[in-house]
Design a protein around this motif. Structure first.
Motif, short mmCIF file in Angstrom:
data_model
loop_
_atom_site.label_atom_id
_atom_site.label_comp_id
_atom_site.label_asym_id
_atom_site.label_seq_id
_atom_site.Cartn_x
_atom_site.Cartn_y
_atom_site.Cartn_z
N GLY A 64 0.93 -1.10 0.03
CA GLY A 64 -0.02 -0.19 0.12
C GLY A 64 0.90 1.19 -0.01
O GLY A 64 2.07 1.35 -0.04
N LYS A 65 0.12 2.36 -0.14
CA LYS A 65 0.81 3.59 0.09
C LYS A 65 -0.04 4.82 0.79
O LYS A 65 -1.37 4.93 0.09
N VAL A 66 0.00 5.37 1.65
CA VAL A 66 -0.38 6.39 2.36
C VAL A 66 -0.40 7.66 1.46
O VAL A 66 0.81 8.00 1.41
N LEU A 67 -1.27 8.14 0.96
CA LEU A 67 -1.21 9.57 0.00
C LEU A 67 -1.46 10.89 0.85
O LEU A 67 -0.90 11.65 0.45
N TRP A 68 -2.09 10.74 1.99
CA TRP A 68 -2.57 11.70 2.69
C TRP A 68 -2.73 11.58 4.32
O TRP A 68 -3.48 10.40 4.31
N GLU A 69 -2.47 12.34 5.24
CA GLU A 69 -3.00 12.04 6.50
C GLU A 69 -2.98 13.39 7.25
O GLU A 69 -2.27 14.17 6.98
N SER A 70 -4.10 13.40 7.93
CA SER A 70 -4.26 14.98 8.63
C SER A 70 -3.25 15.11 9.45
O SER A 70 -2.76 14.11 9.86
N PRO A 71 -3.19 16.16 10.07
CA PRO A 71 -2.13 16.60 11.01
C PRO A 71 -2.37 15.89 12.25
O PRO A 71 -1.56 15.42 13.04
N ASP A 72 -3.43 15.53 12.71
CA ASP A 72 -3.95 14.78 14.03
C ASP A 72 -3.70 13.17 13.88
O ASP A 72 -4.04 12.54 14.75
N GLY A 73 -3.47 12.75 12.42
CA GLY A 73 -3.32 11.30 12.24
C GLY A 73 -4.83 10.59 12.37
O GLY A 73 -4.85 9.34 12.26
N ARG A 74 -5.94 11.23 12.38
CA ARG A 74 -7.14 10.56 12.46
C ARG A 74 -8.00 10.28 11.12
O ARG A 74 -8.83 9.69 10.98
N GLN A 75 -7.44 10.93 9.83
CA GLN A 75 -7.87 10.87 8.43
C GLN A 75 -6.69 10.19 7.79
O GLN A 75 -5.72 11.10 7.76
N ILE A 76 -6.83 9.40 6.98
CA ILE A 76 -5.85 8.75 6.18
C ILE A 76 -6.46 8.29 4.87
O ILE A 76 -7.64 7.75 4.77
N ARG A 77 -5.64 8.74 3.75
CA ARG A 77 -6.28 8.31 2.70
C ARG A 77 -5.09 7.78 1.68
O ARG A 77 -3.78 8.05 1.90
N GLY A 78 -5.38 6.75 1.08
CA GLY A 78 -4.14 6.06 0.31
C GLY A 78 -4.75 4.93 -0.56
O GLY A 78 -5.98 4.68 -0.99
N ILE A 79 -3.77 4.13 -1.03
CA ILE A 79 -4.01 3.06 -1.77
C ILE A 79 -3.65 1.52 -1.04
O ILE A 79 -2.65 1.50 -0.48
N TRP A 80 -4.30 0.52 -1.23
CA TRP A 80 -4.05 -0.81 -0.64
C TRP A 80 -4.21 -1.74 -1.69
O TRP A 80 -5.23 -1.78 -2.43
N GLN A 81 -3.40 -2.88 -1.60
CA GLN A 81 -3.54 -3.78 -2.59
C GLN A 81 -3.36 -5.24 -1.80
O GLN A 81 -2.33 -5.29 -0.92
N ILE A 82 -4.20 -6.26 -2.35
CA ILE A 82 -3.89 -7.50 -1.59
C ILE A 82 -4.11 -8.61 -2.56
O ILE A 82 -4.87 -8.36 -3.59
N THR A 83 -2.96 -9.59 -2.60
CA THR A 83 -3.23 -10.51 -3.57
C THR A 83 -4.12 -11.85 -3.07
O THR A 83 -4.41 -11.85 -1.99
N GLU A 135 -9.16 -12.36 -7.06
CA GLU A 135 -8.13 -11.74 -7.85
C GLU A 135 -7.57 -10.46 -6.94
O GLU A 135 -8.26 -9.68 -6.52
N THR A 136 -6.15 -10.28 -7.22
CA THR A 136 -5.58 -9.34 -6.61
C THR A 136 -6.33 -7.93 -6.55
O THR A 136 -7.09 -7.57 -7.77
N LEU A 137 -6.82 -7.46 -5.63
CA LEU A 137 -7.64 -6.42 -5.40
C LEU A 137 -7.00 -5.37 -4.92
O LEU A 137 -5.98 -5.12 -3.88
N ARG A 138 -7.21 -4.14 -5.73
CA ARG A 138 -6.49 -2.72 -5.28
C ARG A 138 -7.66 -1.80 -4.86
O ARG A 138 -8.91 -1.67 -5.62
#
Length: 145
Positions: A64-83, A135-138
């Motif tokens: 995965g990859k975190v693309l953005w995190e709020s200053p307080d760490g309570r909001q996170i946006r990103g990409i996640w993948q699992i085989t 199937e590998t999920l992103r």
């Protein structure tokens, strides 16, 4: 409202840090942005090892990859993948959109969710889930802690 083209590989425009999370003090990401999720190469994703107790069957690999995190760490946006494989999890409050792949998500005491490309899904904090990845999920996600 405006959006900004975000290139997660470029320190000039993307949130980068040694942990892969956005560091607002160093490189603030805008609250509104766009990123091409299918365009992120597998090499751009970072390993996110699973606890062996979560693996029910198969040999699933999570990145995965975190693309953005709020200053307080309570909001996170990103990409996640699992085989493919079967894993269990306890969820956070999450909204995600499946970009590619397919999975069945069984919510303990609740619904069975079939997800595939284009599906938006909401999971509630504390939901105990069993993911059967066919199937590998992103997915692109937003988590509220």
């Amino acid at each position: 409202m405006t959006t900004t083209e975000l290139d997660p590989k470029s320190p000039a425009t993307g949130p980068e840090s040694s942990a892969g999370a956005a560091d607002p003090a160093v490189d603030p990401a805008p609250a509104s942005f766009v990123v091409n999720v299918p365009g992120l190469a597998d090499a751009d994703l970072e390993p996110e090892p699973l606890d062996p107790e979560q693996i029910v069957s198969g040999d699933p690999v999570v990145t995965g990859k975190v693309l953005w995190e709020s200053p307080d760490g309570r909001q996170i946006r990103g990409i996640w993948q699992i085989t493919p494989g079967v894993v269990t999890d306890t969820e956070a409050n999450e909204l995600f959109v499946v970009v590619s792949g397919r999975a069945t998500i069984e919510v303990e005491g609740g619904q069975v969710l079939e997800v595939g490309p284009g599906d938006a899904c909401v999971l509630r904090e504390g939901d105990r889930t069993r993911w059967t990845v066919h199937e590998t999920l992103r997915k692109a996600y937003h988590i509220s802690l």
